[in-house]
Design a protein around this motif. Structure first.
Motif, PDB file in Angstrom:
ATOM      1  N   ALA A 260       3.687   3.786  13.285  1.00  0.00           N
ATOM      2  CA  ALA A 260       3.360   3.940  11.678  1.00  0.00           C
ATOM      3  C   ALA A 260       4.764   4.356  10.943  1.00  0.00           C
ATOM      4  O   ALA A 260       4.971   4.020   9.806  1.00  0.00           O
ATOM      5  N   ALA A 261       5.353   5.152  11.517  1.00  0.00           N
ATOM      6  CA  ALA A 261       6.648   5.628  10.888  1.00  0.00           C
ATOM      7  C   ALA A 261       7.605   4.507  10.777  1.00  0.00           C
ATOM      8  O   ALA A 261       8.411   4.215   9.785  1.00  0.00           O
ATOM      9  N   SER A 262       7.520   3.403  11.887  1.00  0.00           N
ATOM     10  CA  SER A 262       8.334   2.285  11.616  1.00  0.00           C
ATOM     11  C   SER A 262       8.012   1.441  10.462  1.00  0.00           C
ATOM     12  O   SER A 262       8.933   0.816   9.771  1.00  0.00           O
ATOM     13  N   PHE A 263       6.744   1.322  10.425  1.00  0.00           N
ATOM     14  CA  PHE A 263       6.370   0.282   9.176  1.00  0.00           C
ATOM     15  C   PHE A 263       6.603   0.958   8.059  1.00  0.00           C
ATOM     16  O   PHE A 263       6.961   0.279   6.980  1.00  0.00           O
ATOM     17  N   VAL A 264       6.274   2.319   7.881  1.00  0.00           N
ATOM     18  CA  VAL A 264       6.603   3.025   6.559  1.00  0.00           C
ATOM     19  C   VAL A 264       8.001   2.960   6.246  1.00  0.00           C
ATOM     20  O   VAL A 264       8.504   2.621   4.883  1.00  0.00           O
ATOM     21  N   GLU A 265       8.807   3.026   7.246  1.00  0.00           N
ATOM     22  CA  GLU A 265      10.289   3.061   6.952  1.00  0.00           C
ATOM     23  C   GLU A 265      10.774   1.742   6.406  1.00  0.00           C
ATOM     24  O   GLU A 265      11.554   1.324   5.640  1.00  0.00           O
ATOM     25  N   MET A 266      10.276   0.776   7.206  1.00  0.00           N
ATOM     26  CA  MET A 266      10.441  -0.788   6.918  1.00  0.00           C
ATOM     27  C   MET A 266      10.118  -1.158   5.502  1.00  0.00           C
ATOM     28  O   MET A 266      10.990  -1.783   4.576  1.00  0.00           O
ATOM     29  N   LEU A 267       9.060  -0.448   4.712  1.00  0.00           N
ATOM     30  CA  LEU A 267       8.434  -0.936   3.745  1.00  0.00           C
ATOM     31  C   LEU A 267       8.824   0.020   2.265  1.00  0.00           C
ATOM     32  O   LEU A 267       8.897  -0.376   1.455  1.00  0.00           O
ATOM     33  N   HIS A 268       9.091   1.217   2.922  1.00  0.00           N
ATOM     34  CA  HIS A 268       9.341   2.347   1.837  1.00  0.00           C
ATOM     35  C   HIS A 268      10.476   3.419   2.067  1.00  0.00           C
ATOM     36  O   HIS A 268      10.700   3.998   0.990  1.00  0.00           O
ATOM     37  N   GLY A 269      11.108   3.211   3.131  1.00  0.00           N
ATOM     38  CA  GLY A 269      12.448   4.119   3.259  1.00  0.00           C
ATOM     39  C   GLY A 269      12.027   5.204   4.449  1.00  0.00           C
ATOM     40  O   GLY A 269      11.030   5.501   4.722  1.00  0.00           O
ATOM     41  N   LYS A 270      13.187   5.703   4.707  1.00  0.00           N
ATOM     42  CA  LYS A 270      12.895   6.787   5.853  1.00  0.00           C
ATOM     43  C   LYS A 270      12.423   7.997   5.454  1.00  0.00           C
ATOM     44  O   LYS A 270      11.659   8.618   5.971  1.00  0.00           O
TER      45      LYS A 270
ATOM     46  N   ARG B  14       9.177   9.935   6.832  1.00  0.00           N
ATOM     47  CA  ARG B  14       9.001  11.583   7.068  1.00  0.00           C
ATOM     48  C   ARG B  14       7.958  12.088   6.664  1.00  0.00           C
ATOM     49  O   ARG B  14       7.128  12.899   7.253  1.00  0.00           O
ATOM     50  N   GLN B  15       7.739  12.051   5.372  1.00  0.00           N
ATOM     51  CA  GLN B  15       6.477  12.547   4.523  1.00  0.00           C
ATOM     52  C   GLN B  15       5.370  12.113   5.160  1.00  0.00           C
ATOM     53  O   GLN B  15       4.396  12.957   5.156  1.00  0.00           O
TER      54      GLN B  15
ATOM     55  N   GLU C 153       0.897  -1.209   0.132  1.00  0.00           N
ATOM     56  CA  GLU C 153      -0.220   0.159  -0.130  1.00  0.00           C
ATOM     57  C   GLU C 153       1.077   1.362  -0.033  1.00  0.00           C
ATOM     58  O   GLU C 153       2.194   1.230   0.404  1.00  0.00           O
ATOM     59  N   ARG C 154       0.052   2.504  -0.152  1.00  0.00           N
ATOM     60  CA  ARG C 154       0.827   3.604  -0.287  1.00  0.00           C
ATOM     61  C   ARG C 154       1.484   4.001   1.180  1.00  0.00           C
ATOM     62  O   ARG C 154       0.776   3.740   2.043  1.00  0.00           O
TER      63      ARG C 154
END
Length: 413
Positions: free
Chosen positions: A306-316, A320-321, A252-253
């Protein structure tokens, strides 16, 4: 074997044991697991860690990362991950939790689903260091006499102990003979690959323990089973599942992953931190301590999660964004910087329920009416209160459904 280790090796043993046993529901048996780690360290030989995949549903969600994170930890200690694509067993289908027999997959479906698994698993584990196996390579060559020998290692009464088979038997629903062979074949996979460890969810206990049984039948060293907890979905009740709509997909996005994570029930917050997030044990314990002391608000803890999930799947940068956008949209009530645009070629004026359905923002008009009554539909940030309201489609108008769905309409007129 543990007694034969020197002091440095014993420190390494304790380190691996602490990390690899963390978050595991049960280890069968524990003493053998520690012995296997010790043997691996002493002989400088990596353990073979197996995960079997039934390629029936290729969409991977965060519930799958409970096992994937554990595989990643094994990789970080230098052990070998064996991914087994059940292209042969998929012709039967895993009966676990099913009230009817599974429909057999075609070769094309297996190939497509397996490819999707590889792409999505690669977001969590290093696929370049993974052994990929299709179990048709060995199962298609097993003779019928050998199948009969394996079948003789388990009784029908033992099979009927399984809840799914037991319930179907009690309800007088058909149980087909070939379904009994699924766990036997899964166990044969462990024998064929000489697996040391097999991972699975707690609902897979019956199946994965068959590996030990089959290995023993052939006089091989038995594997150890690590059962991982199942994670509840966003509803906080049912196991995370795409069919139940309570999931967060790994594809997902970033902003959707972030937003969905913020809706996790507070009661499940620490379970997600411990089992799904890529954060270390020490970082998770620090979050728990602050929550218990009241120095960390659950909302802020969810944002960290939430930030840890996004970083794991899409990067730092994506993390942040996504965090900034969430704050702008949901805390400051602003619209996101980037909104998907749709060129509108339909009627210039139409009912709002027709519009949201045509845009694919909701599956039906009845769902649109329900969402409007609950205050979940906005036009240019103005809440829609009348289910019979018409919308004048002009260039640039923004339609919002729920907290995360935005569409900007573009008109050629």
């Amino acid at each position: 074997m543990i007694e034969q280790l020197n002091d440095v090796q014993k420190i390494e043993l304790e380190k691996q044991w602490e990390v690899l046993s963390y978050g595991v529901s049960s280890i069968i048996p524990e003493d053998e697991f520690k012995e296997k780690i010790a043997k691996s360290i002493k002989n400088e030989k990596p353990l073979k860690v197996k995960l079997g995949l039934d390629p029936t549903a290729p969409d991977v969600h965060l519930g799958h990362t409970v096992v994937l994170n554990k595989l990643k930890q094994f990789q970080e200690f230098g052990h070998t991950v064996q991914l087994i694509i059940g292209d042969f067993t998929g012709k039967i289908g895993d009966p676990t939790g099913k009230s009817i027999a599974r429909t057999a997959l075609t070769d094309e479906e297996v190939e497509h689903n397996a490819k999707t698994y590889f792409e999505q698993f690669g977001k969590v584990i290093d696929m370049e260091k993974v052994e990929l196996h299709y179990n048709s390579k060995w199962l298609s060559k097993v003779g019928f006499s050998e199948v009969l020998k394996l079948a003789s290692t388990v009784t029908v009464a033992r099979m009927l102990e399984r809840n799914d088979f037991h319930n179907r038997y009690e309800a007088n629903k058909p149980i087909y003979l070939h379904e009994f062979f699924y766990p036997v074949m899964q166990g044969y996979d462990s024998y064929a690959l000489e697996s040391d460890i097999e991972l699975g969810g707690t609902d897979q206990e019956f199946n994965v323990l068959f590996g030990r049984q089959v290995q023993e039948h052939y006089g091989r060293e038995k594997q150890v089973v690590l059962l991982m907890p199942l994670i509840e979905g966003l509803d906080g009740v049912e196991k995370m599942s795409k069919s139940k709509g309570n999931y967060i997909g790994v594809d997902e996005r970033p902003q959707d992953i972030f937003g969905k994570t913020m809706s996790i029930p507070d009661a499940l917050l620490m379970k997600y931190f411990e089992l799904v997030s890529p954060l270390s044990k020490e970082e998770v314990q620090e979050v728990k301590r602050k929550l218990d002391e009241g120095t960390l608000h659950p909302r802020d803890a969810k944002m960290k999660l939430a930030a840890s999930f996004v970083e794991m799947l899409h990067g730092k940068e994506a993390a942040r964004q996504s965090r900034e956008q969430f704050i702008n949209v949901f805390q400051k009530k602003a619209m996101p910087d980037e909104i998907p645009e749709v060129m509108w070629k339909g009627e210039e004026e139409l009912l709002i329920v027709d519009l949201v359905k045509e845009l694919g923002l909701l599956p039906s008009k009845s769902e649109g009416r329900r969402m409007i009554k609950n205050g979940g539909v906005r036009i240019d940030q103005e809440k829609v209160t009348d289910v019979n309201q018409t919308v004048q489609v002009t260039d640039g108008v923004v339609v919002q459904v729920g907290k995360r769905k935005f569409v900007r309409l573009r008109s050629s007129s």
